[in-house]
Design a protein around this motif. Structure first.
Motif, short mmCIF file in Angstrom:
data_model
loop_
_atom_site.label_atom_id
_atom_site.label_comp_id
_atom_site.label_asym_id
_atom_site.label_seq_id
_atom_site.Cartn_x
_atom_site.Cartn_y
_atom_site.Cartn_z
N GLY A 76 0.80 -1.21 0.00
CA GLY A 76 0.00 0.00 0.00
C GLY A 76 0.83 1.27 0.00
O GLY A 76 0.35 2.33 0.37
N GLY A 77 2.09 1.14 -0.43
CA GLY A 77 2.93 2.33 -0.56
C GLY A 77 3.97 2.52 0.52
O GLY A 77 4.62 3.57 0.57
N VAL A 78 4.17 1.53 1.38
CA VAL A 78 5.20 1.63 2.42
C VAL A 78 6.58 1.50 1.79
O VAL A 78 6.84 0.55 1.05
N LYS A 79 7.47 2.43 2.09
CA LYS A 79 8.82 2.41 1.54
C LYS A 79 9.81 2.13 2.66
O LYS A 79 9.64 2.59 3.79
N SER A 80 10.85 1.38 2.33
CA SER A 80 11.77 0.94 3.39
C SER A 80 13.22 1.07 2.95
O SER A 80 13.54 1.06 1.76
N LEU A 81 14.06 1.18 3.96
CA LEU A 81 15.52 1.17 3.78
C LEU A 81 16.11 0.39 4.93
O LEU A 81 15.91 0.74 6.10
N ASP A 82 16.81 -0.70 4.63
CA ASP A 82 17.43 -1.50 5.69
C ASP A 82 18.72 -0.83 6.14
O ASP A 82 19.67 -0.69 5.36
N LEU A 83 18.75 -0.47 7.41
CA LEU A 83 19.94 0.14 8.00
C LEU A 83 20.89 -0.93 8.53
O LEU A 83 22.09 -0.71 8.61
N ARG A 84 20.30 -2.07 8.91
CA ARG A 84 21.12 -3.22 9.32
C ARG A 84 20.32 -4.48 9.05
O ARG A 84 19.16 -4.58 9.44
#
Length: 218
Positions: A76-84
């Motif tokens: 539904g449009g959730v954006k993510s960036l894995d920091l670890r």
């Protein structure tokens, strides 16, 4: 860290920490005061304001525009960036998961409305937020983010309003009444919603650390 120098004897230092915050410290040498002291202080203040303004306007808190974020499929449009990246288990439906988080509200230039690291038990240890994966009392964006994480991982997610708070009873909730009031009066502001600002008012930024996952039959 950025140092803003004015004429001696004053030096102002702006420190940047993670998660995003700004602390300002000022020091001065034992040099003899001069008529330029007041002017120097004004120059320092203006420099600090300029630096802070540039950070905000540059989109530091509007990370969805950055290329290193990716949209989670069927989210539904959730954006993510894995920091670890974690090295533990991936939770499944019905697991009890424990997370630490920093929750920020994009509509208020990244105002941090809650952090589990500030929730302490009687021993002074931080208490994580726990919930059952698949329950309906947690905002969908957090569940979506956790489903594809491994224990030990840290992920920054940008949650659009449709996957964030739809009412004032959904978790996680800031324990402080005034923080809850400020959060929800912003998200559900009737005047701004009527002006068509609903697509931005409820955008959330969470830094999530998956602490543990436990199956009910274990």
């Amino acid at each position: 860290m950025i140092r803003c120098f004015a004429r001696a004897p004053f030096i102002a230092t702006v420190h940047f920490a993670s998660p995003p915050s700004i602390t300002i410290s000022a020091s001065h040498s034992p040099a003899t005061s001069s008529p330029s002291v007041s002017a120097s202080r004004r120059e320092i203040s203006l420099s600090i304001i300029a630096v802070a303004s540039s950070i905000i306007s540059s989109g530091y808190f509007s990370s969805p525009a950055r290329a290193d974020f990716s949209e989670i499929p069927n989210s539904g449009g959730v954006k993510s960036l894995d920091l670890r990246i974690g090295d533990g288990e991936i939770p499944i439906e019905g697991d009890q998961v424990a997370i630490h988080y920093y929750g920020r509200l994009a509509a208020k230039q990244g105002w941090r409305f809650d952090s589990t690291y500030d929730h302490k038990d009687s021993s002074g240890d931080s208490v994580p937020f726990t919930f059952i994966l698949g329950s309906t009392n947690v905002i969908p964006g957090i569940e979506t983010a956790v489903r594809s994480m491994k224990v030990g991982g840290i992920r920054r997610v940008v949650i659009p309003p449709s996957q964030g708070y739809q009412n004032t009873s959904q978790e996680p909730l800031p324990p402080n009444f005034f923080d809850r009031q400020r959060l929800f009066t912003t998200i559900f502001n009737p005047t701004r919603l009527a002006n068509g600002e609903g697509s931005t008012l409820g955008t959330l930024v969470f830094d999530i650390e998956l602490v543990s996952t436990r199956r009910p039959n274990r």
